[in-house]
Design a protein around this motif. Structure first.
Motif, PDB file in Angstrom:
ATOM      1  N   ARG A 137       0.809  -1.310   0.059  1.00 57.56           N
ATOM      2  CA  ARG A 137      -0.020   0.125   0.195  1.00 57.56           C
ATOM      3  C   ARG A 137       1.193   1.372  -0.117  1.00 57.56           C
ATOM      4  N   ALA A 138       2.030   1.529   1.044  1.00 59.92           N
ATOM      5  CA  ALA A 138       2.332   2.258   0.680  1.00 59.92           C
ATOM      6  C   ALA A 138       3.660   2.749  -0.680  1.00 59.92           C
ATOM      7  N   VAL A 139       4.023   1.540  -1.237  1.00 55.73           N
ATOM      8  CA  VAL A 139       4.816   1.996  -2.259  1.00 55.73           C
ATOM      9  C   VAL A 139       4.773   2.062  -3.565  1.00 55.73           C
ATOM     10  N   PHE A 140       2.787   0.998  -3.771  1.00 52.57           N
ATOM     11  CA  PHE A 140       2.544   0.769  -4.993  1.00 52.57           C
ATOM     12  C   PHE A 140       0.949   1.610  -4.669  1.00 52.57           C
ATOM     13  N   ARG A 141       0.276   2.379  -4.057  1.00 50.32           N
ATOM     14  CA  ARG A 141      -0.585   3.302  -3.317  1.00 50.32           C
ATOM     15  C   ARG A 141      -0.646   4.043  -2.714  1.00 50.32           C
ATOM     16  N   LEU A 142       1.023   4.297  -3.351  1.00 51.56           N
ATOM     17  CA  LEU A 142       1.042   5.602  -2.320  1.00 51.56           C
ATOM     18  C   LEU A 142       0.708   6.159  -0.563  1.00 51.56           C
ATOM     19  N   ASP A 143       0.368   4.781  -0.268  1.00 56.39           N
ATOM     20  CA  ASP A 143      -1.187   5.108   0.885  1.00 56.39           C
ATOM     21  C   ASP A 143       0.052   5.994   2.373  1.00 56.39           C
ATOM     22  N   TRP A 144      -0.145   7.668   2.519  1.00 56.94           N
ATOM     23  CA  TRP A 144       0.997   7.616   3.721  1.00 56.94           C
ATOM     24  C   TRP A 144       0.318   6.871   5.096  1.00 56.94           C
ATOM     25  N   ARG A 145      -0.479   6.735   5.860  1.00 57.92           N
ATOM     26  CA  ARG A 145      -1.240   5.914   6.273  1.00 57.92           C
ATOM     27  C   ARG A 145       0.059   4.416   6.760  1.00 57.92           C
ATOM     28  N   TYR A 146       0.135   3.724   5.624  1.00 55.17           N
ATOM     29  CA  TYR A 146       0.388   2.482   6.097  1.00 55.17           C
ATOM     30  C   TYR A 146       2.037   2.626   5.742  1.00 55.17           C
ATOM     31  N   ALA A 147       2.503   3.317   4.954  1.00 53.26           N
ATOM     32  CA  ALA A 147       4.190   4.359   5.466  1.00 53.26           C
ATOM     33  C   ALA A 147       4.350   4.462   7.046  1.00 53.26           C
ATOM     34  N   ALA A 148       4.013   5.467   7.190  1.00 61.12           N
ATOM     35  CA  ALA A 148       4.325   6.156   8.523  1.00 61.12           C
ATOM     36  C   ALA A 148       3.714   4.439   9.495  1.00 61.12           C
ATOM     37  N   VAL A 149       2.840   3.910   9.814  1.00 57.24           N
ATOM     38  CA  VAL A 149       2.443   2.903  10.764  1.00 57.24           C
ATOM     39  C   VAL A 149       4.164   1.979  10.319  1.00 57.24           C
ATOM     40  N   LEU A 150       4.821   1.762   8.912  1.00 57.65           N
ATOM     41  CA  LEU A 150       6.467   1.146   8.874  1.00 57.65           C
ATOM     42  C   LEU A 150       6.957   2.065   9.491  1.00 57.65           C
ATOM     43  N   VAL A 151       6.675   3.196   9.632  1.00 59.04           N
ATOM     44  CA  VAL A 151       8.251   3.744  10.061  1.00 59.04           C
ATOM     45  C   VAL A 151       8.592   4.285  11.537  1.00 59.04           C
ATOM     46  N   GLY A 152       7.434   3.953  11.826  1.00 62.54           N
ATOM     47  CA  GLY A 152       7.028   3.459  13.400  1.00 62.54           C
ATOM     48  C   GLY A 152       7.646   1.882  14.138  1.00 62.54           C
ATOM     49  N   TYR A 153       7.149   1.385  13.118  1.00 66.83           N
ATOM     50  CA  TYR A 153       6.994   0.305  13.185  1.00 66.83           C
ATOM     51  C   TYR A 153       8.478  -0.576  13.099  1.00 66.83           C
ATOM     52  N   GLY A 154       8.947   0.311  11.972  1.00 64.23           N
ATOM     53  CA  GLY A 154      10.700  -0.278  12.295  1.00 64.23           C
ATOM     54  C   GLY A 154      11.904   0.126  13.085  1.00 64.23           C
ATOM     55  N   ALA A 155      11.173   1.275  13.255  1.00 63.62           N
ATOM     56  CA  ALA A 155      12.442   2.303  14.252  1.00 63.62           C
ATOM     57  C   ALA A 155      12.244   0.772  15.313  1.00 63.62           C
ATOM     58  N   GLY A 156      11.534   0.857  15.583  1.00 65.57           N
ATOM     59  CA  GLY A 156      11.600   0.192  16.779  1.00 65.57           C
ATOM     60  C   GLY A 156      11.811  -1.598  17.207  1.00 65.57           C
ATOM     61  N   TYR A 157      12.318  -1.787  15.771  1.00 65.36           N
ATOM     62  CA  TYR A 157      12.214  -3.586  15.106  1.00 65.36           C
ATOM     63  C   TYR A 157      14.046  -3.038  14.711  1.00 65.36           C
ATOM     64  N   LEU A 158      13.622  -2.997  13.266  1.00 64.52           N
ATOM     65  CA  LEU A 158      15.765  -2.998  12.475  1.00 64.52           C
ATOM     66  C   LEU A 158      16.786  -2.690  13.288  1.00 64.52           C
ATOM     67  N   PRO A 159      16.642  -2.430  14.473  1.00 67.07           N
ATOM     68  CA  PRO A 159      17.869  -1.971  14.720  1.00 67.07           C
ATOM     69  C   PRO A 159      18.373  -3.155  15.038  1.00 67.07           C
ATOM     70  N   TRP A 160      17.949  -3.414  16.017  1.00 66.18           N
ATOM     71  CA  TRP A 160      18.213  -4.304  17.065  1.00 66.18           C
ATOM     72  C   TRP A 160      18.991  -5.316  15.469  1.00 66.18           C
TER      73      TRP A 160
END
Length: 484
Positions: A374-397
């Motif tokens: 949804r974020a990449v192909f439908r440019l839905d900013w809401r999903y992008a925001a959720v992914l940023v919040g989730y990724g910031a708490g997950y990926l650095p580990w």
């Protein structure tokens, strides 16, 4: 925003009240003969020491003091109110866990423009096992999770406010003819986000990843808002007009707030490493004030502790790596007591286990995949925001996999998982323009899913709260081999 403002607040407060009843229910249960359990054994006495000293720790044997003071200060408030008791050291965590439900309702309502979906978000967060347990123990993670969620909510309001200002400028025919577009004025909500991020870092250092993620997200939102307003070069405009204020609000202010959280340490004479400059010849950082040099020396010792907190040849029995977190494959046993009465038999089990509700957590990977699409192909900013919040708490580990890690590190991920699920449920529910039958079918599917989550949470309730159960029920609660 939805026009049912009054109903929206009534729904919010009613569900928050339910959350409070669930979080505070029998809060003092499950102790080690009246003493703290699991990592409460670190933070609860440290908080009590802070309460005695006036906001700082002074036990030099605690170079194990591995985290900043804010979370322990929150625990200390409860101990000040109710004493050194289970209710005392857990009440603030329960309060923060309840407030998270209030915030998630308002955030989901703003993102979806639906009071119904806001209510769904509140119910899902109430019924998440990980958030529930972390709201009922004297540990630090729930405090950081609330501050991070509050920062995210401030940025959402700031985003809407910026677009309202640009819309007003365009409506009035005052759009700046320059390449950069208008200045956006002072942004209190973004300042509030910076304050919350500073407090989050004052609980645990990994809040710094959210500073980077949310700062970037804010500038991108500004660029997209300028583009929507018709600014000729929106990305360059955001770089010129918005980046410096964003750096101040979302980097500079959090840094100042972080150092302010150490005010008790600065004001003391006996805090840990308070006079390290006088006692050690190798402190370095010459040119800085002695107090700041001592604090930085202390922080470097803490950094060294975390860096070398690696998995030994015989790891902790409940350790888990980040690839196991999205679906909650390796929960944690906080408390266990066998052979006691209370379940209708002479020998019962009383246990508290940190488990994310499977009806939610087992959807994490499909929801993440859908969100990326949804974020990449439908440019839905809401999903992008959720992914940023989730990724910031997950990926650095994943940057240091040799480090000891535990499932409770995933606590800040919970609200973003909930928001992702709610966005998907919004698609299932359908839009107001859909046919009546389509809406009814969608509502039925959403209702069945919520019922499944509530039932799953109710099934796990005994082992989330340390209720006495039979050995047979204890075995029935452990669904997977990795849960044992």
């Amino acid at each position: 925003m939805p026009t049912d403002r009054r109903r929206g607040w009534v729904v919010t407060l009613v569900i928050t009240l339910v959350a409070g009843l669930v979080r505070f229910w029998d809060l003092g249960r499950a102790t080690d003969e009246g003493t703290p359990v699991f990592d409460e054994k670190h933070y609860v006495p440290q908080a009590w020491q802070m309460l005695r000293n006036g906001g700082y720790e002074d036990n030099p044997g605690y170079e194990l003091v591995a985290h900043p003071p804010v979370g322990k200060q929150m625990i200390a408030i409860g101990e000040w109110l109710l004493g050194y008791t289970p209710w005392g050291w857990r009440i603030m965590a329960a309060l923060f866990g309840t407030l998270m439900v209030l915030l998630i309702i308002r955030i989901a309502r703003r993102m979806t423009r639906s009071t119904l979906l806001g209510a769904v978000a509140g119910v899902l967060l109430i019924c998440d096992g990980l958030s529930h347990v972390q709201s009922r123990v004297g540990m630090l993670d729930i405090f950081q999770a609330l501050f991070l969620l509050a920062a995210f909510s401030c940025l959402l309001v700031d985003r809407d406010q910026v677009r309202e200002r640009l819309w007003q400028v365009c409506s009035d025919g005052r759009l700046d003819p320059s390449t950069w577009g208008p200045r956006l004025g002072f942004r209190w909500w973004r300042l509030g986000a910076g304050l919350m991020l500073g407090l989050a870092c004052g609980v645990k250092w990994n809040g710094i990843y959210y500073i980077m993620a949310f700062g970037l997200l804010s500038v991108i939102w500004d660029a997209l808002a300028r583009r929507a307003a018709g600014v000729r070069r929106p990305w360059r405009a955001a770089l010129v007009r918005d980046t410096a204020p964003a750096l101040w609000a979302l980097v500079g202010l959090p840094l100042l707030v972080y150092f302010a959280t150490w005010s008790g340490w600065f004001a003391s004479e006996t805090a840990t490493d308070r006079h390290a400059v006088l006692l050690n010849d190798d402190v370095g950082m010459n040119g800085l004030p002695d107090a700041l040099r001592s604090l930085l020396y202390y922080q470097l010792n803490v950094l060294d502790f975390h860096t070398h907190l690696t998995t030994p040849s015989t790891p902790h029995p409940w350790e888990s790596k980040p690839w196991a977190w999205p679906m909650g494959m390796r929960p944690m046993l906080y408390y266990y007591e066998g052979g006691m009465p209370g379940c209708g038999r002479n020998s019962c089990v009383q246990a508290t286990m940190l488990i994310g509700t499977p009806a939610m957590w087992w959807l994490a990977l499909p929801v993440a995949a859908w969100s990326v699409w949804r974020a990449v192909f439908r440019l839905d900013w809401r999903y992008a925001a959720v992914l940023v919040g989730y990724g910031a708490g997950y990926l650095p580990w994943f940057t240091n996999l040799s480090r000891q890690m535990y499932y409770f590190y995933a606590t800040p991920l919970v609200p973003f998982l909930v928001l992702g699920i709610v966005l998907v449920l919004g698609h299932v529910l359908g839009s107001a323009e859909d046919h009546f039958e389509r809406r009814k079918t969608g509502l039925l599917a959403v209702s069945l899913y919520i019922g499944l989550v509530v039932a799953n949470f109710a099934w796990l309730w005994p082992i989330l709260n340390g209720d006495p159960i039979t050995h047979e029920q204890w075995q029935a609660e452990l669904w997977l081999p990795s849960w044992r």
